[in-house]
Write a protein that holds these residues in place. Structure first.
Motif, short mmCIF file in Angstrom:
data_model
loop_
_atom_site.label_atom_id
_atom_site.label_comp_id
_atom_site.label_asym_id
_atom_site.label_seq_id
_atom_site.Cartn_x
_atom_site.Cartn_y
_atom_site.Cartn_z
N UNK A 1 0.86 -1.17 0.00
CA UNK A 1 0.00 0.00 0.00
C UNK A 1 0.90 1.23 0.00
N UNK A 2 0.78 2.05 -1.02
CA UNK A 2 1.59 3.26 -1.11
C UNK A 2 1.08 4.33 -0.16
N UNK A 3 1.99 4.89 0.63
CA UNK A 3 1.65 5.94 1.58
C UNK A 3 2.60 7.12 1.38
N UNK A 4 2.03 8.32 1.35
CA UNK A 4 2.80 9.55 1.28
C UNK A 4 2.50 10.36 2.53
N UNK A 5 3.53 10.98 3.11
CA UNK A 5 3.35 11.89 4.25
C UNK A 5 3.96 13.22 3.85
N UNK A 6 3.21 14.32 4.07
CA UNK A 6 3.70 15.63 3.64
C UNK A 6 3.07 16.75 4.47
N UNK A 7 3.87 17.76 4.77
CA UNK A 7 3.36 19.00 5.33
C UNK A 7 3.25 19.97 4.16
N UNK A 8 2.04 20.41 3.86
CA UNK A 8 1.80 21.29 2.71
C UNK A 8 2.00 22.77 3.06
N UNK A 9 2.19 23.10 4.30
CA UNK A 9 2.42 24.49 4.73
C UNK A 9 1.37 25.44 4.16
N UNK A 10 0.11 24.97 4.08
CA UNK A 10 -1.03 25.78 3.64
C UNK A 10 -0.87 26.29 2.20
N UNK B 1 -2.11 5.17 -2.54
CA UNK B 1 -3.43 4.93 -1.96
C UNK B 1 -3.74 5.88 -0.80
N UNK B 2 -2.74 6.26 -0.03
CA UNK B 2 -2.98 7.03 1.20
C UNK B 2 -2.03 8.22 1.26
N UNK B 3 -2.58 9.39 1.56
CA UNK B 3 -1.77 10.59 1.79
C UNK B 3 -2.04 11.09 3.20
N UNK B 4 -0.98 11.20 4.01
CA UNK B 4 -1.06 11.73 5.36
C UNK B 4 -0.59 13.18 5.29
N UNK B 5 -1.50 14.10 5.48
CA UNK B 5 -1.25 15.52 5.20
C UNK B 5 -1.30 16.33 6.48
N UNK B 6 -0.30 17.20 6.64
CA UNK B 6 -0.30 18.18 7.71
C UNK B 6 -0.33 19.57 7.09
N UNK B 7 -0.97 20.50 7.77
CA UNK B 7 -1.13 21.89 7.34
C UNK B 7 -1.61 21.99 5.89
N UNK B 8 -2.82 21.43 5.61
CA UNK B 8 -3.36 21.50 4.25
C UNK B 8 -3.74 22.93 3.87
N UNK B 9 -3.92 23.14 2.57
CA UNK B 9 -4.39 24.42 2.05
C UNK B 9 -5.90 24.47 2.30
N UNK B 10 -6.35 25.44 3.08
CA UNK B 10 -7.76 25.57 3.45
C UNK B 10 -8.27 26.93 2.98
N UNK C 1 -6.72 18.76 -3.09
CA UNK C 1 -6.32 17.37 -2.93
C UNK C 1 -7.40 16.39 -3.40
N UNK C 2 -8.40 16.88 -4.13
CA UNK C 2 -9.51 16.02 -4.58
C UNK C 2 -9.02 14.83 -5.41
N UNK C 3 -7.97 15.03 -6.20
CA UNK C 3 -7.44 13.94 -7.03
C UNK C 3 -6.74 12.86 -6.20
N UNK C 4 -6.49 13.14 -4.94
CA UNK C 4 -5.78 12.19 -4.08
C UNK C 4 -6.70 11.14 -3.47
N UNK D 1 -9.20 2.05 -1.36
CA UNK D 1 -9.28 1.17 -0.19
C UNK D 1 -10.50 1.55 0.63
N UNK D 2 -11.05 0.58 1.35
CA UNK D 2 -12.13 0.88 2.29
C UNK D 2 -11.55 1.58 3.50
N UNK D 3 -12.16 2.67 3.92
CA UNK D 3 -11.66 3.40 5.09
C UNK D 3 -12.84 4.05 5.79
N UNK D 4 -12.69 4.19 7.12
CA UNK D 4 -13.71 4.91 7.90
C UNK D 4 -13.01 5.77 8.94
#
Length: 162
Positions: free
Chosen positions: A6-15, A33-42, A50-53, A74-77
């Motif tokens: 399972x491919x996992x990416x971790x990133x701080x996007x700094x908004x 399959x999975x992106x772990x994101x900190x400080x997303x652009x809001x 990040x809709x394409x993710x 993947x199934x996730x909740x």
């Protein structure tokens, strides 16, 4: 039967809008399959870019989350009982080619400077996973240093987190 990677990416996007676009483009090419994101652009209370993710998970009551997760294919909740502005946790179900399912918990966390580490939310999440016998993967911006995870030095925050 074997389990797929399972491919996992971790990133701080700094908004950043630009960093969000780069993440989305690379995820579509890499099929992560999975992106772990900190400080997303809001923007106006919505995580953008990040809709394409994949499907976005964040604490539903927070307008400006500092941690979120996207899951694709993947199934996730969401596990809302352990989520906060700085922590998002999901239970992911992976199925192998024989149809066997395996569950694990994946968490994205942001540990701001000046706050207690580990946070009460992390302690509750670890306790939950231990009680349920679920493996736990945490991707975080911890603002902590320890040689056990490859830092050249250690700080008190790293020792406490370890």
């Amino acid at each position: 039967m074997g389990w797929s990677v399972i491919g996992v990416t971790q990133i701080n996007l700094h908004h950043s809008k630009g960093a969000s676009a780069v993440l989305a483009r690379s995820q579509s090419v890499m099929h992560t399959a999975i992106s772990l994101i900190q400080e997303p652009w809001v923007v106006r209370g919505c995580v953008r870019g990040v809709a394409a993710c994949g499907k976005l998970f964040k604490v539903p009551t927070e307008q400006r989350p500092r941690a979120c997760i996207t899951v694709k294919g993947l199934g996730a909740r969401l596990l809302p009982e352990v989520c906060s502005r700085d922590l998002t946790a999901v239970e992911v179900t992976a199925v192998n080619s024989a149809g066997d399912a395996r569950k694990l918990v994946i968490c994205s966390a942001y540990f701001p400077h000046g706050e207690e580490v580990p946070s009460l939310e992390i302690v509750r999440l670890v306790d939950l996973c231990q009680r349920e016998g679920l493996p736990l993967l945490i991707g975080c911006d911890a603002n902590a240093h320890h040689t056990i995870w490859g830092s050249t030095g250690m700080n008190e925050r790293g020792r406490r987190l370890l």
